[in-house]
Design an enzyme around this catalytic site. Structure first.
Site, PDB file in Angstrom:
ATOM      1  N   GLU A 108      -6.897   1.676  -7.963  1.00 42.77           N
ATOM      2  CA  GLU A 108      -5.594   1.291  -8.517  1.00 42.77           C
ATOM      3  C   GLU A 108      -5.580  -0.118  -9.126  1.00 42.77           C
ATOM      4  O   GLU A 108      -4.515  -0.713  -9.272  1.00 42.77           O
ATOM      5  CB  GLU A 108      -4.520   1.377  -7.428  1.00 42.77           C
ATOM      6  CG  GLU A 108      -4.243   2.792  -6.972  1.00 42.77           C
ATOM      7  CD  GLU A 108      -2.916   2.875  -6.237  1.00 42.77           C
ATOM      8  OE1 GLU A 108      -1.954   3.362  -6.840  1.00 42.77           O
ATOM      9  OE2 GLU A 108      -2.857   2.432  -5.071  1.00 42.77           O
TER      10      GLU A 108
ATOM     11  N   HIS B 267       1.723  -0.672   0.583  1.00 42.23           N
ATOM     12  CA  HIS B 267       2.365   0.565   1.051  1.00 42.23           C
ATOM     13  C   HIS B 267       3.183   0.282   2.303  1.00 42.23           C
ATOM     14  O   HIS B 267       3.196   1.090   3.226  1.00 42.23           O
ATOM     15  CB  HIS B 267       1.310   1.635   1.385  1.00 42.23           C
ATOM     16  CG  HIS B 267       0.288   1.888   0.318  1.00 42.23           C
ATOM     17  ND1 HIS B 267      -0.968   2.373   0.608  1.00 42.23           N
ATOM     18  CD2 HIS B 267       0.338   1.732  -1.028  1.00 42.23           C
ATOM     19  CE1 HIS B 267      -1.651   2.515  -0.523  1.00 42.23           C
ATOM     20  NE2 HIS B 267      -0.890   2.120  -1.521  1.00 42.23           N
TER      21      HIS B 267
HETATM   22 MN    MN Z   1      -1.464   2.332  -3.587  1.00 40.30          MN
END
Ligand code: MN
Length: 248
Positions: free
Chosen positions: A77, A98
């Site tokens: 990412e 997260h």
């Molecule tokens: Mn992520």
């Protein structure tokens, strides 16, 4: 320590602090823009943030290409980081996490806004980006430049955005500011859940958010950073404390 080495050492510290404060777990990452090349940034190889050492840090171009991978695997990412740097000249550090505290807001559309003064840096209203609206059924990860650009466009000029069913992105003018706002985004989400269980919440007004940020200088970030360094077992590299609150 030379300026670049000092900055990379601070990036290691940022990883350790975000892990210690529970914003990231085995996943999530933080980057810093190259101080001399606006078209590059530094980010760890794919590894849990609390384990990261200086030798894990890699240099990338904004399209996510590693300059000298040396056998190290990058985060899938990383495109989040390059896209935000490309869209936002004012941003020099990006956190992607997260944190469980923010997930409920991203999946319900419930508004997430500052409920206490320390959290004003998250912006008067934190928007949510939903990968499905433009990219359909995916594994929810931002794994292409196109997805990164779409997310950065949704972030706009704001400091933070939620990602539906996934997490959040927080941007700052410095590593210390991005980490500060990531930690207080998590705290605000946690407090807002508790407050809303009790009744209707009075959020900070846009004027109050602006007033808080007007009096926020390096002093605020340094005071927090020194404590977070101690908690994470990292040396504190002091920066000059300026701003209206210095000395208070
Ligand atoms: Mn992520």
């Amino acid at each position: 320590m030379p300026a670049l080495a000092s900055l990379l050492d601070e990036l290691v510290t940022a990883n350790r602090i975000l892990a210690r404060e529970g914003v990231v777990d085995a996943f999530g990452h933080v980057s810093v823009r190259h101080p001399d090349r606006t078209d590059r940034y530094f980010l760890s190889r794919a590894r849990a943030p609390e384990l990261i050492e200086a030798g894990d840090l890699m240099e990338f171009t904004l399209d996510g290409t590693a300059i000298d991978p040396a056998g190290r695997a990058p985060y899938a990412e990383r495109f989040i980081h390059g896209a935000v740097y490309a869209a936002r000249p004012d941003v020099h550090s990006v956190v992607h996490h997260h944190s469980p505290a923010v997930i409920p807001f991203g999946v319900t559309g419930a508004p997430l806004s500052p409920i206490m003064h320390m959290c004003a840096g998250i912006g008067a209203r934190v928007p949510t980006w939903d990968s499905r609206t433009s990219f359909g059924d995916t594994n929810l990860l931002v794994t292409t430049e196109e997805m990164g650009r779409h997310l950065a466009a949704a972030l706009g000029g704001r400091p933070a955005i939620l990602m539906r069913g996934h997490g959040a992105v927080v941007a700052g003018a410095s590593i210390r500011e991005a980490v500060f706002n990531a930690i207080y985004l998590q705290l605000n989400a946690s407090l807002q859940m508790k407050a809303q269980a009790l009744g209707d919440v009075t959020f900070l007004s846009e004027g109050e958010v602006a007033a808080v940020l007007k009096t926020r200088g390096a002093y605020t970030f340094e005071r927090a950073w020194e404590r977070w360094c101690r908690r994470a077992g990292r040396p504190y590299d002091a920066r000059p404390m300026d701003g209206p609150l210095a000395g208070r």
